[in-house]
Write an enzyme that holds these catalytic residues in place. Sequence first.
Site, PDB file in Angstrom:
ATOM      1  N   LYS A 158      50.918  -7.044  25.163  1.00  0.00           N
ATOM      2  CA  LYS A 158      49.549  -7.501  24.904  1.00  0.00           C
ATOM      3  C   LYS A 158      48.542  -6.379  25.157  1.00  0.00           C
ATOM      4  O   LYS A 158      48.723  -5.570  26.061  1.00  0.00           O
ATOM      5  CB  LYS A 158      49.180  -8.655  25.851  1.00  0.00           C
ATOM      6  CG  LYS A 158      49.915  -9.941  25.583  1.00  0.00           C
ATOM      7  CD  LYS A 158      49.419 -10.999  26.556  1.00  0.00           C
ATOM      8  CE  LYS A 158      50.032 -12.349  26.258  1.00  0.00           C
ATOM      9  NZ  LYS A 158      49.550 -13.363  27.209  1.00  0.00           N
ATOM     10  N   ARG A 292      33.080 -20.228  30.098  1.00  0.00           N
ATOM     11  CA  ARG A 292      32.060 -20.872  29.272  1.00  0.00           C
ATOM     12  C   ARG A 292      32.387 -22.352  29.169  1.00  0.00           C
ATOM     13  O   ARG A 292      33.461 -22.782  29.572  1.00  0.00           O
ATOM     14  CB  ARG A 292      32.105 -20.271  27.871  1.00  0.00           C
ATOM     15  CG  ARG A 292      33.509 -20.362  27.293  1.00  0.00           C
ATOM     16  CD  ARG A 292      33.608 -20.134  25.815  1.00  0.00           C
ATOM     17  NE  ARG A 292      34.858 -20.693  25.329  1.00  0.00           N
ATOM     18  CZ  ARG A 292      36.000 -20.041  25.256  1.00  0.00           C
ATOM     19  NH1 ARG A 292      36.064 -18.785  25.634  1.00  0.00           N
ATOM     20  NH2 ARG A 292      37.098 -20.642  24.819  1.00  0.00           N
ATOM     21  N   ARG A 338      39.472 -31.259  15.686  1.00  0.00           N
ATOM     22  CA  ARG A 338      38.422 -30.381  15.148  1.00  0.00           C
ATOM     23  C   ARG A 338      38.419 -30.503  13.632  1.00  0.00           C
ATOM     24  O   ARG A 338      39.437 -30.249  12.987  1.00  0.00           O
ATOM     25  CB  ARG A 338      38.680 -28.929  15.531  1.00  0.00           C
ATOM     26  CG  ARG A 338      38.709 -28.714  17.026  1.00  0.00           C
ATOM     27  CD  ARG A 338      38.765 -27.230  17.332  1.00  0.00           C
ATOM     28  NE  ARG A 338      38.939 -27.008  18.759  1.00  0.00           N
ATOM     29  CZ  ARG A 338      38.831 -25.814  19.336  1.00  0.00           C
ATOM     30  NH1 ARG A 338      38.572 -24.747  18.604  1.00  0.00           N
ATOM     31  NH2 ARG A 338      38.991 -25.689  20.632  1.00  0.00           N
TER      32      ARG A 338
END
Lengths: 452, 566
Positions: A158, A292, A338
């Site tokens: 990664k 957030r 969604r």
Amino acid sequence: MIRKLLIANRGEIAVRIIRACREMGIETVAVYSEADRESLHTQLADEAICIGPGPSVQSYLNMERIISATLVSGADAIHPGFGFLSENARFAEICEKCNVTFVGPSSEVIRNLGHKQIARNTMVAAGVPVIPGTDKAIYDAGEGAREARQIGYPVIVKAALGGGGKGMRTAYTPEEFESAFLTAQKEAEHAFADGTMYIEHFVENPRHIEFQILADSQGHVVHLGERDCSIQRNHQKMIEEAPSAAISKELRKKMGDAAVKAARAAHYVNAGTIEFLLEKNENFYFMEMNTRIQVEHPVTEWVTGLDLIKEQLKIASGLPLSFNQKDIRIQGHAIECRINAENPTKNFRPSPGKITQLHLPGGQGIRVDTAIYDGYVVPPYYDSMLAKLIVHADTRQEAIAKMRSALGEVVIEGIDTNVDFQFEILGDQDYRTGNINIEFLNTHEIGKGEGV
Amino acid sequence: MRLKQMFKKTIREREHVEMQARPEVPDGLMKKCNACKAAVFVEDVKKNYYICPKCRNYFRVHAYRRLEMIADEGSFEEWDRGLDSGNPLHYKGYDQKVALLREKTGLDEAVITGKALIQGMPAVIGVCDGRFIMASMGEVVGEKITRAVERATREKLPVILYACSGGARMQEGIVSLMQMAKTSAALKRHSDAGLLYVTVLTNPTTGGVTASFGMLGDVILAEPNALIGFAGPRVIEQTIGQKLPEGFQRSEFLLEHGFVDAIVEREDQKEVLAHILQLHLQGDGAGQDEAVREDELFLHRETQTCEMEAWDHVQLARAKDRPTGKDYLRLLFPDFIELHGDRYFRDDPAVIGGIASLHGQPVTVLVQEKGEGTKDSIRRNFGMVSPDGYRKSLRLMKQAEKFGRPVLCIVDTPGAFCGLEAEERGQGEAIARNLYEMSALRTPLLSIVIGEGGSGGALAFALTDEVWMLEHAVYSILSPEGFASILWKDSSRAKEAAGVMKMTAQDLKKLGIVEEVIAEDRPLNRENLQELTEKLESQIAAFFSRYSALSSEELTEKRYQRFRKL
């Protein structure tokens, strides 16, 4: 308490935040791009300020304009929503310098948690389980191969600054390693101008389980249980639910404790999410902490009875939490789908344009968070999410039935949507029995013609 | 009615305790760009070389920050700090003004000078700072620059001056005017010692600074859109009673008019300066590579192409897909820096000139460029060189002579441009001057005709130590069409004319006009050119190293005799 709030975002989350403010008696200032003149958030806020042309870089990512709009409007706080500047440490820092309350953690916390290696080291030190992996940056494939052997295959490579699946490759055997490493590194250099890589054990077919936490500035931290977000396409979540079918009371306590520990270790304040990977054997590993409010926060709201945006605003105003861990009870089952303006038969190509006919479902246990209306034109510049359809019922089975019914009632004409695709997932046998993991969409034939 | 008018507004909560300091932007966090009027973060501007991140407008840069951008970290050694001019005119308030500025800016005067390393290469550097009476040149500025140049001459160092100035310093009157003379004179001595001088003109460079050290660089660089001129635009407008056109006296205007070698963005300046310095390092003449065997490149055998008619060669030389000069530049000289302008009137796009390295040795390259595609060909006037192009080439050849580097000319022109403007600016004089000066230039010259060598326009690039020609190139007194038209009053007999003109490479070799014919196994195009340039490169290098071994007397005598015998 915050007196006047500027919402540095658009779409349904901006509307969601404005609504919370209206209930709390906080005046709102919307900012909008030239492409969003007719958007709902622009119209619903008490004031609205245009901050530039359609492309985000010139508007919703334009820190100078947003700060100027804040000062001009007399707002004393900024809610960044999600996406855009929500996890931009520099923006939070500028707010701090200008005495503007940033609804979220401090810039330092954002910066530290945004850096994967620092975040991981913090968690290791706090005793939060992490995926075995390198604790130093790797730049060289040869060195990486030695580390990979130590960690144990399969491994995943990664990028330190990675995200959204970029700069990420899996190797199942030592033979595959070099090519995986070099490909991921090249991608990372291209996307983030940084070739710093790290390597970790690859957790095969896990569930994506995340814990919502709230932390106030007095040092209280509670978790609000988990969300299961395993239904993902290319690392983009599509369906989220709470609670997870895979989590027992005991495991919830264990993982919840780890989440609280993680938040404390990061000196976290405000609403945050700790993402874990959960293996079949109930081993779980810290992945990252999102600093957030998240798209899928309504499912947690529904099973806990809390309003997370209001909690965020209270915490940002310096108020303590009005409850503690034992007050939190998970009731019933909530699912969120969604609804995106995209075409699943054309590789999910975005489908902006005018909505010519609209009908949205309603009724008991059904919530729709959206900013679209009849005649609304979906601009081409932004994320394709149109709406979030959230249902709540006593059991998972009832919730699935409710969602199927509600999805079946959605009419959005003029543009393509993924409604039918979602409907099909909800009908899948594995989904219905809760037999899901993050590979679900790669291993099931959804939207391939049959079904519906 | 819009929804906005229908929605009820938020009902504000009553009691409000001010819980925080009033939001405000602290000093130094943001500034306004005076070009695009956008608010920008000072930190972003600083990180971005003081260029507006929104519109790329160049902010002015303090002298020490400028140094940080170009000099290796910690390498700057400041010279001559603390000089004082006094107040020669006893101008009221001048002493106080200077004292105040010294305190405010931390500078002792409007220029800082000293020595620094740029990518490890030493150079004397001077940087003007506009905060100090608009960097006007008073006695101290003149003195510091003069001393720095003199010391550079003594220590055999190149000089780089970053100019920015309103001109002479009015408060010092005639004493200020004399600084123009003093600095120019010091630079002349520096140049006569064979040393490199580079100026970088920044916004604004005007008046006595332009008319002295600003315009005297061997290489003159400029920042984009900088105002550069002698008289300021306001003065000109008031004098002539006219509005000046957009872009007048800007860097781009000067480039087009031949007074600036190149416009360089701020973020590239260190790299470009380092490259220029590197191409002017005093070499040891080493770096001579093993040349390929000559017969791999040069044609000595009688080949089938002899059976080709002269006209066929003409057709091949003029073919649309035949590589032009810039293709050779790209393949032979990947590190080529183009230097523009004749320093008189204009930069002629039909000539590309500049410096590059060849096998580690610096070389000046001059190319006649026909252009590729309609648009580029029109811009380059189809390779028909104007007087400005010849003057540019002569300027760069003189510069090559000063620095002792050889010159490669690549010839490809239908002929010198014949037109009104060309005659007005003295086409004949320009060609003559090239022949005159090239005949005695004390550095090796090589010319290669790659396509058309048309008449005097070609010869002005070919009065060289040797001339090589590609097998399908042609070189003649004028075009076969012109020849037929003059002698036979019939330009359609061009094919026949080509046959009698002796214009092919092999004919010219027999006549002793050219030394070598470069074999084209296949007619050249842009795809197969590289096979040729790979061999050509080492032959050119070998030629230069052979000719560099000659003394300048031997060299010029040999060249004299080469043409004397014809």
